[in-house]
Design a protein around this motif. Structure first.
Motif, PDB file in Angstrom:
ATOM      1  N   MET A   1      40.090  63.599  29.641  1.00  0.00           N
ATOM      2  CA  MET A   1      41.111  63.400  30.596  1.00  0.00           C
ATOM      3  C   MET A   1      40.498  62.561  31.884  1.00  0.00           C
ATOM      4  N   GLU A   2      41.492  61.332  32.209  1.00  0.00           N
ATOM      5  CA  GLU A   2      41.162  60.480  33.310  1.00  0.00           C
ATOM      6  C   GLU A   2      41.651  60.917  34.419  1.00  0.00           C
ATOM      7  N   LEU A   3      40.863  60.968  35.430  1.00  0.00           N
ATOM      8  CA  LEU A   3      41.186  61.578  36.768  1.00  0.00           C
ATOM      9  C   LEU A   3      41.153  60.114  37.621  1.00  0.00           C
ATOM     10  N   VAL A   4      42.482  59.784  38.205  1.00  0.00           N
ATOM     11  CA  VAL A   4      42.719  58.657  38.769  1.00  0.00           C
ATOM     12  C   VAL A   4      42.800  58.897  40.263  1.00  0.00           C
ATOM     13  N   ILE A   5      41.930  58.214  40.856  1.00  0.00           N
ATOM     14  CA  ILE A   5      41.428  57.804  42.378  1.00  0.00           C
ATOM     15  C   ILE A   5      42.147  57.050  42.843  1.00  0.00           C
ATOM     16  N   LYS A   6      42.991  57.213  43.932  1.00  0.00           N
ATOM     17  CA  LYS A   6      43.423  56.104  44.781  1.00  0.00           C
ATOM     18  C   LYS A   6      42.640  55.591  45.722  1.00  0.00           C
ATOM     19  N   GLY A   7      42.427  54.420  45.903  1.00  0.00           N
ATOM     20  CA  GLY A   7      41.686  53.767  46.557  1.00  0.00           C
ATOM     21  C   GLY A   7      41.465  52.104  46.379  1.00  0.00           C
ATOM     22  N   ARG A   8      41.671  51.373  47.394  1.00  0.00           N
ATOM     23  CA  ARG A   8      41.606  49.697  47.063  1.00  0.00           C
ATOM     24  C   ARG A   8      40.256  49.235  46.608  1.00  0.00           C
ATOM     25  N   TYR A   9      39.950  48.312  45.999  1.00  0.00           N
ATOM     26  CA  TYR A   9      38.685  47.850  45.722  1.00  0.00           C
ATOM     27  C   TYR A   9      38.198  46.806  46.978  1.00  0.00           C
ATOM     28  N   ASP A  10      38.900  46.712  47.921  1.00  0.00           N
ATOM     29  CA  ASP A  10      38.347  46.135  48.915  1.00  0.00           C
ATOM     30  C   ASP A  10      38.236  47.035  50.189  1.00  0.00           C
ATOM     31  N   ASP A  11      38.125  48.169  49.908  1.00  0.00           N
ATOM     32  CA  ASP A  11      37.575  49.267  51.057  1.00  0.00           C
ATOM     33  C   ASP A  11      36.462  49.867  50.362  1.00  0.00           C
ATOM     34  N   ALA A  12      35.526  49.610  51.423  1.00  0.00           N
ATOM     35  CA  ALA A  12      34.032  50.223  50.696  1.00  0.00           C
ATOM     36  C   ALA A  12      34.044  51.737  50.731  1.00  0.00           C
ATOM     37  N   PHE A  13      34.966  52.546  51.358  1.00  0.00           N
ATOM     38  CA  PHE A  13      35.270  53.786  51.466  1.00  0.00           C
ATOM     39  C   PHE A  13      35.554  54.273  50.033  1.00  0.00           C
ATOM     40  N   ALA A  14      36.445  53.643  49.382  1.00  0.00           N
ATOM     41  CA  ALA A  14      36.786  53.982  47.930  1.00  0.00           C
ATOM     42  C   ALA A  14      35.625  53.751  46.961  1.00  0.00           C
ATOM     43  N   HIS A  15      34.940  52.867  47.040  1.00  0.00           N
ATOM     44  CA  HIS A  15      33.862  52.878  46.262  1.00  0.00           C
ATOM     45  C   HIS A  15      32.696  53.951  46.403  1.00  0.00           C
ATOM     46  N   MET A  16      32.680  54.287  47.539  1.00  0.00           N
ATOM     47  CA  MET A  16      31.522  55.300  47.600  1.00  0.00           C
ATOM     48  C   MET A  16      32.388  56.838  47.438  1.00  0.00           C
ATOM     49  N   LEU A  17      33.734  57.059  47.588  1.00  0.00           N
ATOM     50  CA  LEU A  17      34.371  58.141  47.154  1.00  0.00           C
ATOM     51  C   LEU A  17      34.125  58.261  45.669  1.00  0.00           C
ATOM     52  N   LEU A  18      34.324  57.261  44.770  1.00  0.00           N
ATOM     53  CA  LEU A  18      34.151  57.156  43.387  1.00  0.00           C
ATOM     54  C   LEU A  18      32.741  57.708  42.822  1.00  0.00           C
ATOM     55  N   VAL A  19      31.839  56.860  43.447  1.00  0.00           N
ATOM     56  CA  VAL A  19      30.435  57.364  42.980  1.00  0.00           C
ATOM     57  C   VAL A  19      30.119  58.624  43.615  1.00  0.00           C
ATOM     58  N   GLY A  20      30.289  59.089  44.818  1.00  0.00           N
ATOM     59  CA  GLY A  20      29.845  60.316  45.320  1.00  0.00           C
ATOM     60  C   GLY A  20      30.615  61.363  44.745  1.00  0.00           C
ATOM     61  N   LEU A  21      31.924  61.583  44.488  1.00  0.00           N
ATOM     62  CA  LEU A  21      32.452  62.326  43.546  1.00  0.00           C
ATOM     63  C   LEU A  21      31.754  62.443  42.276  1.00  0.00           C
ATOM     64  N   ALA A  22      31.619  61.508  41.407  1.00  0.00           N
ATOM     65  CA  ALA A  22      30.945  61.570  40.313  1.00  0.00           C
ATOM     66  C   ALA A  22      29.681  62.210  40.257  1.00  0.00           C
ATOM     67  N   SER A  23      29.009  61.818  41.401  1.00  0.00           N
ATOM     68  CA  SER A  23      27.292  62.374  41.679  1.00  0.00           C
ATOM     69  C   SER A  23      27.611  64.053  41.909  1.00  0.00           C
ATOM     70  N   ILE A  24      28.559  64.406  42.480  1.00  0.00           N
ATOM     71  CA  ILE A  24      28.525  65.715  42.789  1.00  0.00           C
ATOM     72  C   ILE A  24      28.947  66.565  41.949  1.00  0.00           C
ATOM     73  N   VAL A  25      29.894  66.017  40.816  1.00  0.00           N
ATOM     74  CA  VAL A  25      30.457  66.713  39.769  1.00  0.00           C
ATOM     75  C   VAL A  25      29.458  66.681  38.515  1.00  0.00           C
ATOM     76  N   GLU A  26      28.518  65.648  38.505  1.00  0.00           N
ATOM     77  CA  GLU A  26      27.645  65.444  37.353  1.00  0.00           C
ATOM     78  C   GLU A  26      26.425  66.511  37.879  1.00  0.00           C
ATOM     79  N   ASP A  27      26.357  66.688  39.078  1.00  0.00           N
ATOM     80  CA  ASP A  27      24.981  67.249  39.550  1.00  0.00           C
ATOM     81  C   ASP A  27      25.227  69.041  39.332  1.00  0.00           C
ATOM     82  N   ALA A  28      26.337  69.296  39.436  1.00  0.00           N
ATOM     83  CA  ALA A  28      26.653  70.595  39.072  1.00  0.00           C
ATOM     84  C   ALA A  28      26.484  71.068  37.776  1.00  0.00           C
ATOM     85  N   ASP A  29      26.244  70.401  36.596  1.00  0.00           N
ATOM     86  CA  ASP A  29      25.869  70.882  35.231  1.00  0.00           C
ATOM     87  C   ASP A  29      25.031  69.724  34.624  1.00  0.00           C
TER      88      ASP A  29
END
Length: 361
Positions: A1-29
Protein backbone atom coordinates in the motif's frame (compact mmCIF):
# COMPACT_ATOMS: atom_id res chain seq x y z
CA UNK A 1 0.00 0.00 0.00
CA UNK A 2 1.34 3.40 -1.00
CA UNK A 3 1.04 6.13 1.63
CA UNK A 4 1.12 9.50 -0.14
CA UNK A 5 2.67 12.39 1.78
CA UNK A 6 1.79 15.93 0.78
CA UNK A 7 4.80 18.21 0.57
CA UNK A 8 6.69 20.17 -2.05
CA UNK A 9 10.14 19.10 -3.16
CA UNK A 10 11.45 22.64 -2.64
CA UNK A 11 10.51 22.55 1.07
CA UNK A 12 13.19 21.04 3.34
CA UNK A 13 10.51 20.23 5.92
CA UNK A 14 8.83 17.84 3.46
CA UNK A 15 12.13 16.00 2.90
CA UNK A 16 12.67 15.57 6.62
CA UNK A 17 9.05 14.53 7.21
CA UNK A 18 9.40 11.72 4.67
CA UNK A 19 12.69 10.42 6.08
CA UNK A 20 11.69 10.90 9.72
CA UNK A 21 8.36 9.12 9.35
CA UNK A 22 10.02 6.20 7.55
CA UNK A 23 12.71 6.03 10.27
CA UNK A 24 10.18 5.93 13.11
CA UNK A 25 7.98 3.33 11.41
CA UNK A 26 10.94 1.11 10.53
CA UNK A 27 12.42 1.37 14.03
CA UNK A 28 9.21 -0.01 15.57
CA UNK A 29 9.82 -3.45 14.04
CA UNK A 30 13.32 -4.85 13.32
CA UNK A 31 11.89 -6.94 10.47
CA UNK A 32 10.18 -4.03 8.70
CA UNK A 33 11.69 -2.32 5.66
CA UNK A 34 10.44 1.08 4.49
CA UNK A 35 10.83 2.35 0.94
CA UNK A 36 10.41 6.00 0.04
CA UNK A 37 10.43 8.06 -3.13
CA UNK A 38 9.20 11.28 -4.70
CA UNK A 39 6.14 10.77 -6.92
CA UNK A 40 6.08 14.32 -8.26
CA UNK A 41 6.98 17.82 -7.12
CA UNK A 42 4.13 17.96 -4.60
CA UNK A 43 3.97 14.41 -3.23
CA UNK A 44 6.25 11.77 -1.76
CA UNK A 45 5.40 8.10 -1.22
CA UNK A 46 6.13 5.70 1.64
CA UNK A 47 5.68 1.91 1.41
CA UNK A 48 6.38 -0.73 4.04
CA UNK A 49 7.31 -4.37 3.61
CA UNK A 50 4.32 -5.40 5.75
CA UNK A 51 1.86 -3.12 3.91
CA UNK A 52 0.95 -0.79 6.79
CA UNK A 53 -2.00 1.60 6.52
CA UNK A 54 -2.04 5.26 7.55
CA UNK A 55 -3.81 4.21 10.73
CA UNK A 56 -1.03 1.75 11.53
CA UNK A 57 1.65 4.41 10.97
CA UNK A 58 -0.26 6.93 13.09
CA UNK A 59 -0.41 4.44 15.98
CA UNK A 60 3.35 3.87 15.71
CA UNK A 61 4.08 7.63 15.72
CA UNK A 62 1.72 8.14 18.67
CA UNK A 63 3.41 5.36 20.68
CA UNK A 64 6.85 6.65 19.73
CA UNK A 65 6.07 10.14 21.05
CA UNK A 66 4.53 8.69 24.23
CA UNK A 67 7.60 6.52 24.85
CA UNK A 68 9.93 9.49 24.45
CA UNK A 69 7.73 11.68 26.64
CA UNK A 70 8.04 9.18 29.51
CA UNK A 71 11.72 8.48 28.88
CA UNK A 72 14.60 9.20 31.22
CA UNK A 73 16.69 10.77 28.48
CA UNK A 74 14.14 13.34 27.28
CA UNK A 75 13.50 14.52 30.86
CA UNK A 76 17.11 14.52 32.07
CA UNK A 77 18.23 17.94 33.34
CA UNK A 78 21.06 19.55 35.24
CA UNK A 79 22.70 22.86 36.23
CA UNK A 80 25.82 23.07 34.07
CA UNK A 81 26.41 26.81 33.55
CA UNK A 82 28.93 29.04 35.26
CA UNK A 83 26.49 30.23 37.92
CA UNK A 84 25.03 26.79 38.56
CA UNK A 85 21.58 28.35 38.78
CA UNK A 86 20.16 27.59 35.32
CA UNK A 87 18.74 24.12 34.71
CA UNK A 88 19.09 22.82 31.15
CA UNK A 89 18.19 19.58 29.35
CA UNK A 90 21.12 17.19 29.48
CA UNK A 91 20.90 16.05 25.86
CA UNK A 92 20.43 19.44 24.21
CA UNK A 93 23.28 19.86 21.72
CA UNK A 94 23.65 23.59 22.52
CA UNK A 95 23.68 24.69 26.14
CA UNK A 96 25.97 27.69 26.30
CA UNK A 97 29.24 27.63 28.19
CA UNK A 98 29.28 25.06 31.00
CA UNK A 99 31.09 25.97 34.20
CA UNK A 100 34.79 25.07 33.87
CA UNK A 101 35.68 21.61 35.11
CA UNK A 102 32.68 21.06 37.41
CA UNK A 103 30.11 21.86 34.72
CA UNK A 104 31.77 19.76 32.04
CA UNK A 105 32.30 16.84 34.40
CA UNK A 106 28.67 16.85 35.51
CA UNK A 107 27.40 17.25 31.94
CA UNK A 108 29.56 14.37 30.71
CA UNK A 109 28.36 12.13 33.54
CA UNK A 110 24.69 13.01 33.01
CA UNK A 111 24.93 12.54 29.22
CA UNK A 112 26.41 9.07 29.69
CA UNK A 113 23.61 8.14 32.08
CA UNK A 114 20.93 9.42 29.67
CA UNK A 115 22.49 7.76 26.62
CA UNK A 116 22.75 4.43 28.47
CA UNK A 117 18.96 4.56 28.88
CA UNK A 118 18.30 4.79 25.11
CA UNK A 119 16.44 1.75 23.81
CA UNK A 120 16.39 1.42 20.01
CA UNK A 121 18.80 1.94 17.11
CA UNK A 122 16.90 5.08 16.07
CA UNK A 123 17.12 6.47 19.62
CA UNK A 124 20.90 6.19 19.49
CA UNK A 125 21.19 7.39 15.89
CA UNK A 126 19.05 10.46 16.56
CA UNK A 127 20.82 11.61 19.73
CA UNK A 128 24.16 11.03 18.02
CA UNK A 129 23.09 13.07 15.00
CA UNK A 130 22.00 16.01 17.17
CA UNK A 131 25.58 16.40 18.36
CA UNK A 132 26.68 17.71 21.74
CA UNK A 133 28.26 20.76 23.38
CA UNK A 134 31.88 20.90 22.20
CA UNK A 135 34.70 20.89 24.71
CA UNK A 136 37.29 19.99 22.06
CA UNK A 137 37.15 22.80 19.47
CA UNK A 138 38.45 26.36 19.56
CA UNK A 139 40.96 28.18 21.68
CA UNK A 140 39.79 29.52 25.02
CA UNK A 141 42.89 31.70 25.44
CA UNK A 142 42.27 33.58 22.17
CA UNK A 143 38.52 33.87 22.85
CA UNK A 144 37.75 31.69 19.81
CA UNK A 145 36.11 28.86 21.75
CA UNK A 146 32.44 28.11 21.06
CA UNK A 147 30.73 25.00 22.51
CA UNK A 148 28.02 25.21 19.81
CA UNK A 149 30.48 23.85 17.24
CA UNK A 150 29.69 20.29 18.27
CA UNK A 151 25.98 20.61 17.46
CA UNK A 152 24.17 19.60 14.29
CA UNK A 153 23.40 22.44 11.90
CA UNK A 154 19.88 20.99 11.67
CA UNK A 155 19.32 22.17 15.24
CA UNK A 156 18.19 25.75 14.61
CA UNK A 157 16.39 26.79 17.79
CA UNK A 158 17.15 30.44 18.54
CA UNK A 159 19.04 30.09 21.80
CA UNK A 160 18.14 33.22 23.76
CA UNK A 161 16.33 33.75 27.07
CA UNK A 162 17.34 30.27 28.14
CA UNK A 163 15.82 28.48 25.13
CA UNK A 164 17.25 25.11 24.10
CA UNK A 165 16.18 22.32 21.81
CA UNK A 166 15.20 19.40 24.07
CA UNK A 167 13.05 21.12 26.71
CA UNK A 168 11.95 23.98 24.47
CA UNK A 169 11.00 22.08 21.33
CA UNK A 170 11.22 18.29 21.47
CA UNK A 171 9.56 17.78 24.86
CA UNK A 172 6.51 19.97 24.06
CA UNK A 173 6.07 18.19 20.72
CA UNK A 174 6.27 14.77 22.37
CA UNK A 175 3.59 15.84 24.83
CA UNK A 176 1.32 17.24 22.11
CA UNK A 177 1.50 14.12 19.94
CA UNK A 178 1.20 11.69 22.86
CA UNK A 179 -1.93 13.44 24.12
CA UNK A 180 -3.69 13.20 20.75
CA UNK A 181 -5.89 10.35 19.66
CA UNK A 182 -4.43 8.07 17.00
CA UNK A 183 -7.07 9.42 14.60
CA UNK A 184 -5.88 12.99 15.19
CA UNK A 185 -2.27 11.94 14.62
CA UNK A 186 -3.29 10.29 11.34
CA UNK A 187 -5.18 13.38 10.19
CA UNK A 188 -2.13 15.54 10.84
CA UNK A 189 0.31 13.18 9.13
CA UNK A 190 -1.88 13.03 6.03
CA UNK A 191 -2.12 16.81 5.86
CA UNK A 192 -5.88 16.83 6.34
CA UNK A 193 -5.66 19.02 9.45
CA UNK A 194 -3.01 21.32 10.93
CA UNK A 195 -2.95 21.53 14.71
CA UNK A 196 0.07 23.26 16.21
CA UNK A 197 -0.51 22.68 19.91
CA UNK A 198 3.10 23.34 20.94
CA UNK A 199 3.16 26.59 18.97
CA UNK A 200 -0.33 27.59 20.15
CA UNK A 201 -1.29 27.88 16.46
CA UNK A 202 0.37 31.29 16.36
CA UNK A 203 0.89 32.72 12.84
CA UNK A 204 4.65 32.91 13.51
CA UNK A 205 4.96 29.56 15.29
CA UNK A 206 8.53 28.29 15.70
CA UNK A 207 7.43 24.65 15.57
CA UNK A 208 9.13 24.08 12.15
CA UNK A 209 12.47 24.63 13.96
CA UNK A 210 14.17 26.12 10.94
CA UNK A 211 13.12 23.44 8.45
CA UNK A 212 11.11 26.23 6.85
CA UNK A 213 10.10 29.74 7.87
CA UNK A 214 7.99 30.17 11.03
CA UNK A 215 4.29 29.41 10.62
CA UNK A 216 1.74 26.97 12.11
CA UNK A 217 2.85 23.39 11.53
CA UNK A 218 1.09 20.21 12.53
CA UNK A 219 2.81 18.75 15.57
CA UNK A 220 2.65 15.13 14.39
CA UNK A 221 4.40 16.14 11.17
CA UNK A 222 6.93 18.25 13.08
CA UNK A 223 7.72 15.36 15.44
CA UNK A 224 8.52 13.11 12.49
CA UNK A 225 10.41 15.80 10.57
CA UNK A 226 12.77 16.44 13.48
CA UNK A 227 13.62 12.73 13.53
CA UNK A 228 14.70 13.02 9.92
CA UNK A 229 17.88 14.52 11.39
CA UNK A 230 18.88 10.95 12.31
CA UNK A 231 20.09 10.41 8.71
CA UNK A 232 22.66 13.23 8.99
CA UNK A 233 25.57 12.47 11.35
CA UNK A 234 27.85 15.09 12.88
CA UNK A 235 31.63 14.75 12.73
CA UNK A 236 33.76 16.14 15.52
CA UNK A 237 36.16 18.80 14.30
CA UNK A 238 38.55 21.41 15.68
CA UNK A 239 37.90 23.77 12.77
CA UNK A 240 36.62 27.28 13.48
CA UNK A 241 33.41 26.62 11.54
CA UNK A 242 30.51 25.41 13.67
CA UNK A 243 30.03 21.70 13.30
CA UNK A 244 30.52 19.34 10.39
CA UNK A 245 27.03 18.12 9.56
CA UNK A 246 26.31 15.77 6.65
CA UNK A 247 25.04 17.61 3.53
CA UNK A 248 25.77 21.09 4.98
CA UNK A 249 28.51 23.37 3.65
CA UNK A 250 29.48 27.04 3.49
CA UNK A 251 30.02 29.18 0.38
CA UNK A 252 30.74 32.91 0.51
CA UNK A 253 30.00 32.88 4.26
CA UNK A 254 26.48 31.59 3.57
CA UNK A 255 25.33 28.18 4.83
CA UNK A 256 23.58 25.70 2.52
CA UNK A 257 22.34 22.16 2.50
CA UNK A 258 21.75 19.95 -0.54
CA UNK A 259 19.15 17.16 -0.57
CA UNK A 260 18.51 14.55 -3.27
CA UNK A 261 15.36 14.01 -5.32
CA UNK A 262 14.72 10.49 -6.61
CA UNK A 263 11.73 8.67 -8.11
CA UNK A 264 12.57 5.00 -7.56
CA UNK A 265 12.06 3.24 -4.18
CA UNK A 266 14.92 3.82 -1.74
CA UNK A 267 15.43 2.35 1.70
CA UNK A 268 16.25 4.66 4.61
CA UNK A 269 19.79 3.27 4.61
CA UNK A 270 20.26 4.11 0.95
CA UNK A 271 19.01 7.63 1.56
CA UNK A 272 21.45 8.02 4.44
CA UNK A 273 24.36 6.83 2.30
CA UNK A 274 23.58 9.43 -0.38
CA UNK A 275 23.14 12.43 1.94
CA UNK A 276 26.41 11.56 3.70
CA UNK A 277 28.33 11.30 0.44
CA UNK A 278 31.05 13.61 -0.77
CA UNK A 279 29.40 13.51 -4.19
CA UNK A 280 26.30 15.31 -2.88
CA UNK A 281 28.42 17.91 -1.09
CA UNK A 282 30.52 18.54 -4.20
CA UNK A 283 27.49 18.94 -6.46
CA UNK A 284 25.70 21.09 -3.90
CA UNK A 285 28.74 23.29 -3.34
CA UNK A 286 29.15 23.76 -7.10
CA UNK A 287 25.50 24.79 -7.38
CA UNK A 288 25.87 27.22 -4.49
CA UNK A 289 28.95 28.84 -6.05
CA UNK A 290 27.00 29.34 -9.27
CA UNK A 291 24.26 31.12 -7.30
CA UNK A 292 26.65 33.62 -5.69
CA UNK A 293 26.48 37.08 -7.34
CA UNK A 294 29.35 37.67 -9.74
CA UNK A 295 31.02 40.38 -7.64
CA UNK A 296 31.26 38.09 -4.63
CA UNK A 297 32.02 34.97 -6.63
CA UNK A 298 35.36 36.31 -7.86
CA UNK A 299 36.50 36.90 -4.26
CA UNK A 300 34.82 34.33 -2.04
CA UNK A 301 34.09 31.63 -4.58
CA UNK A 302 37.63 31.34 -5.94
CA UNK A 303 38.94 29.29 -3.03
CA UNK A 304 35.96 26.93 -3.20
CA UNK A 305 36.31 26.58 -6.96
CA UNK A 306 39.96 25.57 -6.53
CA UNK A 307 38.74 22.65 -4.41
CA UNK A 308 36.20 21.55 -7.03
CA UNK A 309 37.75 20.51 -10.29
CA UNK A 310 35.53 19.86 -13.29
CA UNK A 311 36.53 16.19 -13.11
CA UNK A 312 35.39 15.94 -9.49
CA UNK A 313 32.10 17.68 -10.26
CA UNK A 314 31.36 15.33 -13.17
CA UNK A 315 32.36 12.35 -11.04
CA UNK A 316 29.97 13.49 -8.31
CA UNK A 317 27.12 13.98 -10.79
CA UNK A 318 27.75 10.55 -12.28
CA UNK A 319 27.86 8.89 -8.84
CA UNK A 320 24.53 10.44 -7.85
CA UNK A 321 22.90 9.65 -11.20
CA UNK A 322 23.96 6.00 -10.98
CA UNK A 323 22.16 5.77 -7.63
CA UNK A 324 18.92 7.16 -8.99
CA UNK A 325 19.21 10.84 -8.06
CA UNK A 326 17.23 12.88 -10.58
CA UNK A 327 18.28 16.29 -9.29
CA UNK A 328 19.42 17.94 -6.07
CA UNK A 329 17.65 20.69 -4.18
CA UNK A 330 19.84 23.50 -2.83
CA UNK A 331 18.53 25.15 0.34
CA UNK A 332 20.13 28.38 1.55
CA UNK A 333 19.94 29.08 5.26
CA UNK A 334 18.39 32.45 6.09
CA UNK A 335 19.57 34.35 9.17
CA UNK A 336 17.65 37.37 10.46
CA UNK A 337 19.71 40.52 10.99
CA UNK A 338 19.57 40.67 14.78
CA UNK A 339 22.06 40.07 17.60
CA UNK A 340 20.83 36.50 18.09
CA UNK A 341 19.74 35.59 14.55
CA UNK A 342 16.80 33.33 13.83
CA UNK A 343 17.63 30.64 11.28
CA UNK A 344 15.56 28.76 8.74
CA UNK A 345 15.99 27.10 5.36
CA UNK A 346 14.58 29.00 2.41
CA UNK A 347 12.76 27.50 -0.55
CA UNK A 348 15.04 25.16 -2.46
CA UNK A 349 16.40 25.64 -5.95
CA UNK A 350 17.04 22.63 -8.22
CA UNK A 351 20.54 21.64 -9.28
CA UNK A 352 20.25 19.75 -12.55
CA UNK A 353 22.26 16.62 -13.23
CA UNK A 354 23.19 16.15 -16.84
CA UNK A 355 20.99 19.08 -17.87
CA UNK A 356 17.77 17.41 -16.73
CA UNK A 357 15.64 18.04 -13.68
CA UNK A 358 13.07 16.08 -11.75
CA UNK A 359 10.11 15.21 -13.96
CA UNK A 360 11.97 15.86 -17.22
CA UNK A 361 11.92 13.16 -19.86
Amino acid sequence: MELVIKGRYDDAFAHMLLVGLASIVEDADPQRICELRWRDRDHAVLCTSDDLTWGDCAAIVHDHAARWLASKWLNAKGAYDRSGSSVRATLSPRLGMPKPREGWTLLHHDREQAIDALLTPLDHRYIGSLGEPSYWSGDVASNQYDPDRGASLWEMVTRNKGQEFISGRLLPLAKAVAERSVEAVESGLRGETVNDEAGKNEPDSRTPTGLHRPFPTDNAQAWCALFGVSAFPVMRSVSTARGNTASFFTVARAVYTALPIWDEPWTVRRYASVVRSRALTVVGCHGAIASVPGKLRSDTGRKSEEMLTSIEIRRGERWLHERGVRCCMLFARHATAVKVPELWLQRGEPILLGGKGFGDA
